[in-house]
Design a protein around this motif. Sequence first.
Motif, PDB file in Angstrom:
ATOM      1  N   GLY A  76      -6.305   4.158   3.165  1.00 25.12           N
ATOM      2  CA  GLY A  76      -5.452   3.831   3.277  1.00 25.12           C
ATOM      3  C   GLY A  76      -3.639   4.679   3.629  1.00 25.12           C
ATOM      4  O   GLY A  76      -2.835   4.958   3.243  1.00 25.12           O
ATOM      5  N   LYS A  94      -1.012  12.382   3.574  1.00 25.31           N
ATOM      6  CA  LYS A  94      -0.224  10.741   3.234  1.00 25.31           C
ATOM      7  C   LYS A  94      -1.111   9.528   3.337  1.00 25.31           C
ATOM      8  O   LYS A  94      -1.473   8.253   3.294  1.00 25.31           O
ATOM      9  CB  LYS A  94       0.151  10.296   4.700  1.00 25.31           C
ATOM     10  N   THR A  95      -2.558   9.646   3.358  1.00 30.31           N
ATOM     11  CA  THR A  95      -3.685   8.967   2.640  1.00 30.31           C
ATOM     12  C   THR A  95      -4.204   8.410   2.128  1.00 30.31           C
ATOM     13  O   THR A  95      -4.286  10.058   0.825  1.00 30.31           O
ATOM     14  CB  THR A  95      -4.893   9.355   3.055  1.00 30.31           C
ATOM     15  N   LEU A  96      -3.804   7.882   1.172  1.00 30.28           N
ATOM     16  CA  LEU A  96      -4.650   7.257  -0.157  1.00 30.28           C
ATOM     17  C   LEU A  96      -4.819   8.070  -0.492  1.00 30.28           C
ATOM     18  O   LEU A  96      -5.464   8.204  -1.891  1.00 30.28           O
ATOM     19  CB  LEU A  96      -4.252   5.800  -0.391  1.00 30.28           C
TER      20      LEU A  96
END
Length: 248
Positions: free
Chosen positions: A245, A209-211
């Motif tokens: 992010g 889920k972390t950009l």
Amino acid sequence: MIELAGRKILITGAASGIGKATAHYLAERGASIVGLDLNAVGLKKVEEEFALNGYSFLGIEANLQSDNLEEAFMTAVDDGIKLTGLVHCAGISSIVPLKSLSRDRLHTVMDINFYSFVELTRLYSKKKYSDGGSIVSISSLAAQLPRAYELPYIASKAAMNAAIPCLAIELASKGVRVNGIMPGVVDTGMITAQQTDAQKQFIENMTRKTLLGAALPTDIASVIAFLLSDESRMITGRIIPVDGGMFL
């Protein structure tokens, strides 16, 4: 590049993980490092690595649960040079269900992760150990992302986040800035040693889920260097997410 020549920085947890990466990162930019850790073997290894590169490193074996951390500060300034910065990287994780959580376990995590941070800050702010400077403490995004079985760890980081602006207000008159960093997923030994399959799955999900993906310890070290430098002279009392992010 951030310039830290002439700076003398005390780092807790300097024998491994973010602490070790930060020690190297700051030394490469000219800082002298005082490393505190309970791991004497790890400190010796860091000392040897620094010697090969011609960097200044003083390793001090210290237990953050000790009632007398002042001895470490006395050793740190025994050369007559005061500290200009403090980085609190040391910390422990705790994964335990509430039914198995003892008062002693809760106290141990709070003691290492939070109480020691307050004590280190108290000592650093003494005139005999520093004349102003910058304090940076490593919190965690977990403080804003509650999950089961990690109450001690998350509570300790949330307490740290609450304390940082209080300390910044009180110490501003002494020329001391106090800030925190909340990393997201960082590829360190603490993560790879997670105790349960469920926790490992959680970390993998968060990474997806972390950009920008999982951070490296040096990614955190670079932000620490900024907060220790004069480039951040107008930043205090803040807790800065360095999460790649994750919440976007």
